[in-house]
Design a protein around this motif. Structure first.
Motif: not given
Length: 897
Positions: A609-614
């Protein structure tokens, strides 16, 4: 403390402590004495029982011996001899045995044939009758035809007790039974036997017959006195023969049908001589212990009472106001510690009183000079004290207010009366611990002041409110300041909004012409140019890319500083995600002849679970820096799992290169905005100096940290952490990222004829897109506003729509929503609608997706990116349908150009 009080305490302590010390000793002594007497009693009784047994055996043996002798003599007596012979025979028998007092010869009818006495030698030839007891004995013997013992009777002359025994006469010639031989047996030998067995002076041995008469005693006087004694049923301490307490034991035996009792008694004084000595010793020891204990207790009491007396005198002195008086510390025990503690407490009280005096003085001065007003409400008398400052802060004089609550209510704003009375009632009911309310009070000038009133209730022992004391603070100036701050805040927010609008407008206005510049540059690069023209054009394209990078960095940094940079965690399949980044960077790495290497810890979960774009932005930025500053060698990207300082699981990313390295003194400033390790690097390698500053800010917002290790000439290694969070989202009805990514890579370079509708109001951008699609199999239709795009989508079939979002008549957002509503109403398969706009902010992307766009493409855009997006969105339509996932539900970040 007076002498009487001191003596009273000492006496009470002695009365309390001496019994506490002596009573246990007394009980111990009594227990030892009782135990000793019990044990000795059991021992003496056991010895007396043994002696009883010996006496009984001796008496029984004595009577058996006499009986045997008589039976033997009875065979020698001839009943039919002459009287002379009878006399001779009986006299010989009585002379040979001192135990016989009289012998009588009788026939079978009980008639006396002949009788002789020890002290009366004249014979009796039948004239003397038998006593009733002797007559019964004779009858019994004749009846049983065997020897019988009679009852005790006494010699009429000597009063000596005698026992009669009758023995049948047997003849050797005429048969077994011819007459009787009656003998009176004396008990003097038994007396001698008892006297011999008596050892102790305090011991008495005697025998009782069935009538409880003493028939044998070690003292013949008692046997001759015909004393009676009824022995107890049990052995032990009882009243003896002479009426005194003795230790007695008894035993019984039978002579024929008559029962006799052997009794041994011993005087208690003699019996318990050993215990008496022990008790005497115990008493002496107890007395000495009592004396020693009393002396010790008296001394101890004195040692306790005297320091207490000194302490009491100190308390009395302090009570009288002598605050410098201190108790004398006489010992190091608890009382000494008490004295030390009391002295320390007295010092603290003295300091506290001094501090209280100073505090009261300061309070009086402060109340005279402070801005706060003081009020004191006596609930019982319903009187209120208003301090002078309370009145002057509202412009009133000393005599303007009566000391009643009504004076307060007269200047209270009518709208604040209800809340004030409610708070007071809550305090009265115990619902609130403190009184606090902000009200408006009318000043003498007629203007209302904002007043914060606070109070503390004071209750009696029953919990009833008796007083409430509080202060008034004038908040009028604070309210004015808050109003000014609110206006300033509103002004700042407007300025910030203007800044955001300016950045958005600037971004849009710059991106629009840049789109044409970059696009035309891409088209020119595909044309036939000579080497010089190619060089000029490459410089133009490179400068355009640098300008675009600068614009993106400025926008990102502005969003981070304003707090508008929001993270959007999602489920990411980590291995394909990392492989995609390597795939993106491979073109540049191959161009520089550098090797890219990827290493992923196999123990990591497959989905995170993470912000793939950033995260992609961070890694691409670090890899770009590594490529920029590495001329030869390799670049490594790695991911592994580690335990943080707090014990939590974290991801550790690392980007290592073999480039020029960074000096130690420059390693911290490179994370600052607009900073590089060396100003000459900007001229040689380019860059804005914002990339690492943005990376550090993004990592910090994600909950991680970044650091580096580098040595000049040996390369650099950038490390950063990210919290490890396994995804818990459901995968039902959602295509796997890896599957979509593989399909995207496979379809990236494929072509498929499509009917494309372009909604764009800029002629330059219309021409640019038209030129991009010139050599493709796609058919392009162009409209210049959203209304025409809606009409064309409804009337003319198309496969994909490129939608500008800012157009006249109808913008792209409205047109997209109208198209989606029409598709839902007609139950049509949703068309891929790609937003192609110069609005590049994250909020703009969200706005496009919320309107119904499939993906968000930002201007300026390269030809290869546009062609790739068109091919993917057109050809993946069937793939999404096969995966049962509509286009609008897919993750748009996977499809972003």
């Amino acid at each position: 403390m007076s002498f009487r009080q001191e003596a009273h305490i000492r006496s009470r302590m002695i009365i309390y402590f001496i019994p506490l010390a002596v009573v246990p000793l007394l009980f111990l002594a009594l227990f030892i004495g009782w135990k000793s007497i019990s044990v000795q009693t059991e021992q003496i009784i056991e010895l007396q029982k043994e002696k009883n047994h010996r006496v009984r055996e001796g008496v029984m043996g004595f009577f058996q011996d006499q009986l045997n002798y008589l039976q033997t003599m009875a065979r020698l007596v001839n009943l039919y001899d002459s009287k002379q012979n009878h006399n001779t025979t009986l006299n010989n028998l009585i002379s040979s045995r001192r135990q016989f007092d009289a012998l009588t010869l009788l026939d079978t009818q009980g008639k006396v044939i002949h009788q002789v006495y020890r002290n009366r030698l004249q014979p009796n030839h039948g004239d003397h009758p038998l006593t009733p007891e002797a007559d019964r004995l004779v009858s019994q013997t004749v009846l049983k035809k065997r020897p019988s013992f009679g009852d005790i009777h006494y010699n009429p002359f000597s009063h000596e007790p005698l026992v009669q025994v009758a023995v049948p006469l047997t003849s050797w010639h005429e048969g077994p039974f011819t007459g009787l031989l009656l003998a009176d047996i004396r008990l003097k030998k038994i007396w001698n036997l008892i006297a011999q067995m008596r050892r102790a002076s305090g011991e008495s041995l005697f025998i009782l017959d069935e009538q409880q008469r003493v028939i044998a005693h070690h003292n013949p006087t008692f046997a001759l006195s015909q004393l009676h004694y009824d022995p107890p049923d049990r052995d032990g301490i009882t009243e003896g023969l002479h009426g005194k307490l003795v230790l007695l034991s008894s035993d019984t035996f039978n002579l024929g049908e008559h029962r006799f009792t052997v009794v041994i008694q011993r005087q208690l004084w003699e019996a318990f001589a050993l215990s008496r000595d022990m008790l005497t010793t115990i008493a002496v020891v107890l007395l000495l212990s009592f004396i020693a204990t009393s002396i010790a207790i008296i001394r101890s009491v004195h040692s306790v009472v005297y320091p207490i007396q000194q302490l009491a005198e100190t308390v009395s002195s302090i009570h009288q106001g002598k605050m410098d008086h201190r108790a004398e510390v006489l010992t190091n025990d608890e009382i000494g510690k008490l004295a030390h503690g009391f002295n320390a407490m007295a010092s603290q009280v003295e300091e506290t009183l001094e501090a209280l005096g100073r505090s009261e003085e300061r309070f009086a001065l402060a109340m005279r000079g402070a801005n706060d007003g003081l009020w004191d409400w006596n609930v019982r008398t319903d009187e209120v004290y208003y301090s002078p400052r309370w009145k002057t802060m509202l412009g009133y004089k000393e005599d303007d207010f009566a000391p009643t609550p009504q004076s307060f209510y007269t200047i209270l704003h009518p709208d604040d009366r209800l809340i004030t009375e409610s708070r007071i009632q809550q305090v009265l009911n115990g619902e609130l611990e403190k009184f606090e309310v902000e009200v408006r009070l009318k000043a003498h000038s007629g203007r209302y002041h904002h007043i914060l009133s606070r109070g503390v209730p004071i209750r009696d022992q029953t919990g009833q409110l008796v007083r409430m004391v509080g202060t008034h603070v004038d908040l009028t100036e604070l309210h004015s300041a808050n109003a000014a701050l609110a206006k300033a805040k509103q002004k700042a927010e407007k300025a910030n909004l203007a800044k955001s609008e300016f950045l958005a407008t600037m971004s849009h206005e710059i991106r629009t012409p840049m789109n044409a510049i970059i696009g035309m540059g891409d088209l020119l690069l595909e044309s036939r140019l000579n080497e010089e023209q190619q060089s000029y054009l490459q410089t133009l394209v490179s400068a355009s890319d640098s300008l675009l990078t600068l614009l993106n960095d400025i926008l990102d940094f502005s969003k981070i500083e304003s707090g508008h940079m929001l993270l959007a965690p999602r489920k990411v399949e980590i291995a394909p995600f990392m492989e995609e980044i390597i795939h993106i960077m491979e073109v540049e790495a191959n161009h520089r002849n550098l090797e890219l290497e990827l290493t992923i810890d196999k123990q990591l979960p497959t989905h995170l679970e993470l912000d793939g774009d950033r995260l992609r932005q961070i890694l691409v930025n670090l890899l770009n820096n590594a490529l920029k500053f590495t001329e030869q060698g390799q670049i490594k990207l790695s991911l592994e799992q580690m335990v943080g300082q707090t014990g939590s699981q974290q991801l550790l990313f690392a980007v290592k290169d073999s480039g020029i390295g960074i000096p130690l003194d420059k390693q911290q400033i490179i994370f600052e905005k607009f900073s590089q390790a060396d100003s000459s690097m900007r001229r040689r390698y380019g860059g804005t100096g914002l990339g690492l500053a943005i990376v550090k800010q993004l990592i910090g917002r994600m909950g991680g940290k970044i650091w580096l290790e580098s040595r000049p000439g040996l390369g650099s290694a950038f490390y950063f952490t990210h919290p490890l969070q396994q995804t818990t989202r459901s995968e039902q009805n959602r295509p796997k990222y890896a599957t979509l990514q593989r399909n995207m890579i496979q379809l990236e370079n494929q072509t498929h004829p499509m009917r494309i509708l372009l909604a764009e109001d800029s002629p330059d951008n219309q021409q640019l897109v038209k030129s991009f699609l010139k050599h493709t199999p796609h058919t392009l239709t162009i409209v210049d506003n959203g209304r025409d795009a809606l009409f064309h989508a409804q009337q003319s079939p198309c496969d994909l729509i490129l939608m500008d979002m800012q157009m006249p008549i109808m913008d792209g957002y409205t047109a997209t929503r109208e198209i989606r509503q029409w598709e839902d109403a007609q139950q049509r398969t949703p068309l891929p609608i790609l937003a192609l706009t110069a609005h590049a902010l994250a909020a703009d992307e969200v706005k496009s997706l919320e309107a119904g766009c499939t993906a968000h493409l930002t201007k300026p855009i390269h030809k290869r990116d546009l062609i790739r997006a068109i091919n993917l969105h057109g050809l993946l339509q069937d793939t999404y349908c096969a995966l049962s996932t509509p286009i609008e539900q897919t993750d748009p970040t996977m499809l972003r150009a």
